[in-house]
Design an enzyme around this catalytic site. Structure first.
Site, short mmCIF file in Angstrom:
data_model
loop_
_atom_site.label_atom_id
_atom_site.label_comp_id
_atom_site.label_asym_id
_atom_site.label_seq_id
_atom_site.Cartn_x
_atom_site.Cartn_y
_atom_site.Cartn_z
N ASP A 288 8.18 4.66 -6.92
CA ASP A 288 7.04 5.13 -6.33
C ASP A 288 5.98 5.69 -7.16
OD1 ASP A 288 5.24 5.92 -4.35
OD2 ASP A 288 6.50 7.15 -3.09
C1 NOJ Z 1 3.03 6.98 -2.53
C2 NOJ Z 1 3.71 6.82 -1.47
O1 NOJ Z 1 4.85 7.78 -1.51
C3 NOJ Z 1 4.18 5.52 -1.31
O2 NOJ Z 1 4.72 5.31 0.01
C4 NOJ Z 1 2.92 4.59 -1.33
O3 NOJ Z 1 3.41 3.30 -1.23
C5 NOJ Z 1 2.37 4.41 -2.94
N1 NOJ Z 1 1.87 5.97 -2.90
C6 NOJ Z 1 1.33 3.72 -3.24
O4 NOJ Z 1 0.22 4.13 -2.71
#
Ligand code: NOJ
Length: 755
Positions: A288
């Site tokens: 993430d």
């Molecule tokens: C953080 C989020 O937790 C995740 O779900 C997302 O895909 C990413 N950012 C990218 O934007």
């Protein structure tokens, strides 16, 4: 000129990679050939993902580390980008990767296509309330078609995290509290995004996220610590991920949280042992955003280099925005701290998905300006999201048959800050969507011209800007509009009151400690109700709310979530009875926030009920009952359904036999309607205690006025097994109960046993 450049790069790659092997056939062989000619730097590049929104055209990048990113892209040190969208923008970066790097390996372009791309469908929690797997699949297909037309070939969806805590803002992005429903929806969404042919220019790779446990953040506070035992992990959290794998999901994303003391990103048990080991998963794992570097704050990694070592050893294949792979992997390999085999494995996984997408055959297949113009927002997509929005609405209460509204001769007061709002219905997570483009309830209701419709805002929901990055300031002081709204209500036949949460009060990092209707909206509702009892309450929100006063007083309540672009049309059609609602709650609604986490498939405890009036020592609260406000699976219709006559084909079976449970479902009204009939099972005693009941199947049944149908479900091994004390999926002999009905509270039951 362009063509010559592509030709040079691709032919270099083809010569280098396949020169010795003209008969190369399978993707794995192609991957191996390519890997064999890659330098370690090029390998690491494939494992590196950068965020976009930076100037790739000019020589002087505009912000911070953009210069580095640009140089890295040109030298083959970037394998993927996120948040670059639109054919023009994607072409800019893809061309650099394909035409200017030594091997010309195309980028995989990721984006959070969560509930639609430009044409927005309902938020995922709302879609889950439809229990309509085909509609959900279709909705993801629409999203994929638009995203793919805009240059994107990979979505960071579906989020398949189970959550039992409405305080957690991201419940809006999931399918609610149940692993069975969540699993079916995970499957449908992956199929919708990926289709049957991933090489088609209309399909994109999906991501099952966040692996794992993210929805169990302590106290519902986003990113918070997660501590769960084996039974919850295997029986509740894992199943939707496993369903996504069954649907052939191409990628996984790990999560920000620690799980039982180890951050998910550095968690070898989750990623290597379970996912890539036990489940034999062949796709790749992206971290993430910055979750590798965050392992320092978790207190798990000592520095960035250590974070890279921990993450790769644990099985994280691609680094989203931590920059630690690109900085440290080469060094770590040279020092013997990382085995090059782990690098190779990660790169192979990433390349495989790129081959599967057909990017090596045509890296620009998602970059057709004509298609982009034609496809995005097209009529069929608008119709698709309207259909999904109607199916997502849940009728929570309908006393006095206030709904459906009469179509003529009525004076209707439309009141509330969300009634004319064209922004909130779009929901959280709509980063390609254009603000203020939803059909509002006001606009939807204006289509019904034979009534007199008058609108008053009543109160403002917020003070100041409702910007997505700035803090949302709820209005708790400005009551100036209440008097006028009350005056309007007084002279109207019916009041339709549209209140709830602003879209960005839910979503990532939007946790709340209160589940009340925010600000002065409830006060407005109470004032209006004093002068007119015919109130239809339409709620817009991204999570279960504690609306106990409303349930006790307001005759009719419609749960309309954040329904996307066609929101107002969907709501109006339901209010006027042109669509008979059939949605069912995918998450329990509590009586108050103190009951949270509250979920239907809880355990019994040793003291589940009060054995006598004067006994205090049982599992309860002294101020509010254990019962929820609305149970999981609850939802009404304009039709009335009656369940009766439950029968089993046998009373005892062995684990490999099956029992058929059948019952009569009758529409006792004079309106055709659709009912989601639900099957629950309870395992009475087991090596690990089992929930009081668990959803194991459901069917959507359409019944004409006064029609009856015999409905049946097969109870098979898959529905009886669970992750036992032997750490295996097994059916344990013993006694079971089976329940059928229209919600998790149904009492129509029968008994059987497994020998
Ligand atoms: C953080 C989020 O937790 C995740 O779900 C997302 O895909 C990413 N950012 C990218 O934007």
């Amino acid at each position: 000129m362009k063509k010559i450049k592509i030709g040079i790069c691709l032919s270099l790659f083809l010569n280098l990679a396949f020169g010795q092997q003209p008969s190369v056939k399978t993707i794995d062989q192609k991957v191996d050939s390519l890997l064999s000619i890659m330098t370690i730097k090029e390998k690491i590049g494939q494992m590196n993902q950068y965020n976009g929104f930076w100037n790739v055209t000019g020589p002087t990048p505009v912000e911070g580390d953009a210069a580095n990113k640009y140089d890295h892209l040109k030298s083959g040190l970037v394998g993927s980008m996120l948040n670059v969208r639109g054919v023009e923008e994607v072409l800019k970066v893809q061309k650099i990767a394909v035409e200017e790097t030594r091997l010309g390996i195309p980028l995989i372009i990721g984006f959070d296509v969560i509930h639609g791309y430009k044409t927005l469908s309902p938020i995922p929690l709302a879609e889950a309330a439809s229990w309509d797997l085909e509609a959900i699949r279709k909705s993801s297909e629409i999203a994929a078609t638009e995203a793919a037309a805009s240059g994107i070939n990979w979505t960071f969806a579906p989020m398949v995290d189970i959550s039992r805590d409405a305080r957690w803002g991201r419940v809006m992005e999931g399918s609610g509290e149940d692993p069975y429903l969540g699993g079916k929806i995970a499957y449908a969404r992956v199929k919708g995004f990926q289709g049957d042919d991933l090489t088609s220019p209309n399909t994109i790779a999906a991501t099952a996220k966040h692996f794992a446990g993210y929805g169990f953040a302590e106290a519902g506070r986003d990113y918070n610590t997660v501590d769960v035992g084996t039974s919850t992990l295997y029986n509740i959290i894992f199943p939707p991920f496993q369903e996504a794998i069954k649907a052939d999901v191409k990628t996984f994303m790990n999560s920000f949280n620690e799980l039982n003391g180890i951050p998910a990103t550095g968690n070898a048990f989750l990623q290597r042992e379970v996912l890539k080991g036990d489940w034999n998963y062949k796709g790749f794992m992206v971290s993430d955003w910055g979750s590798m570097i965050e392992m320092i704050d978790h207190g798990y990694a000592k520095d960035g280099k250590h974070a890279a070592e921990l993450a790769l050893n644990a099985g994280s294949d691609m680094d989203m925005e931590s920059y630690v792979y690109v900085k440290y992997i080469e060094e770590l390999v040279a020092e013997g701290k990382l085995d090059i085999a782990k690098v190779d494995d990660a790169v192979k996984r990433i390349l495989r998905v790129k081959f599967e997408l057909g990017l090596f055959d045509d890296p620009y297949k998602y970059c057709d300006l004509g298609r982009e113009k034609k496809v995005i927002g097209q009529k069929a997509h608008q119709e698709g999201v309207l259909d999904m929005a109607k199916k997502s609405i849940v009728l929570l209460k309908n006393e006095n048959e206030l709904l459906p509204l009469k179509k003529k001769g009525q004076k209707i007061a439309l009141i509330g800050p969300l009634a004319a709002d064209k922004n909130s219905p779009l929901g959280s997570w709509r980063i390609a969507g254009d603000d203020n483009t939803a059909i509002s309830v006001l606009e939807g209701m204006q289509e019904y011209k034979k009534n007199k419709l008058t609108y008053q805002e009543g109160v403002k929901l917020s003070i100041g800007e409702n910007d997505f990055v700035k803090e949302f300031k709820v209005n708790t002081t400005d009551r100036t509009g209440i008097t006028e709204a009350v005056a309007l209500a007084k002279k109207s036949d019916v009041v339709v009151m549209v209140i709830g949460e602003y879209s960005y009060q839910t979503g990532e990092a939007r946790s709340r400690t209160s589940l009340d209707i925010p600000g002065l909206q409830e006060e407005l509702l109470k004032e209006v109700y004093k002068v007119n009892k015919n109130v239809v309450l339409v709620l817009m929100n991204g999570r279960p709310l504690a609306i106990t006063w409303e349930q006790e007083n307001i005759p009719t309540i419609v749960e309309a979530w954040h329904l996307g672009t066609q929101s107002g049309n969907a709501i109006a059609q339901v209010l006027y009875g042109d669509y008979n609602p059939s949605g069912k709650l995918p998450m329990t609604f509590p009586k108050n926030v103190g009951q949270v986490p509250i979920y239907y498939n809880h355990k019994n405890t040793g003291r589940p009920t009060n054995p006598g009036d004067d006994v205090v020592f049982w599992s309860h609260y002294s101020d509010v009952s254990n019962e929820p406000l609305y149970p999981f699976g609850h939802g009404l219709s304009y039709s009335k359904f009656e369940y009766s006559n439950i029968k089993l084909s046998a009373n005892a079976i062995t684990e490999n036999e099956k029992i058929r449970v059948s019952f009569t479902l009758k529409n006792t009204s004079n309106i055709e309607g659709k009912e989601v009939a639900q099957l629950y099972i309870k395992d009475l005693f087991a090596s690990v205690t089992r929930p009081v009941r668990e959803l194991k199947d459901f069917k959507m049944v359409t019944l004409k006025p006064n029609e009856s149908k015999e409905v049946s479900f097969d109870i098979t091994k898959e529905k009886l097994q669970f992750y036992t004390a032997n750490n295996k999926w097994e059916v344990e002999p013993g006694n079971f109960k089976v329940f059928v009905g229209g919600s998790s509270k149904t009492s129509l039951e029968a008994d059987f046993s497994v020998k």
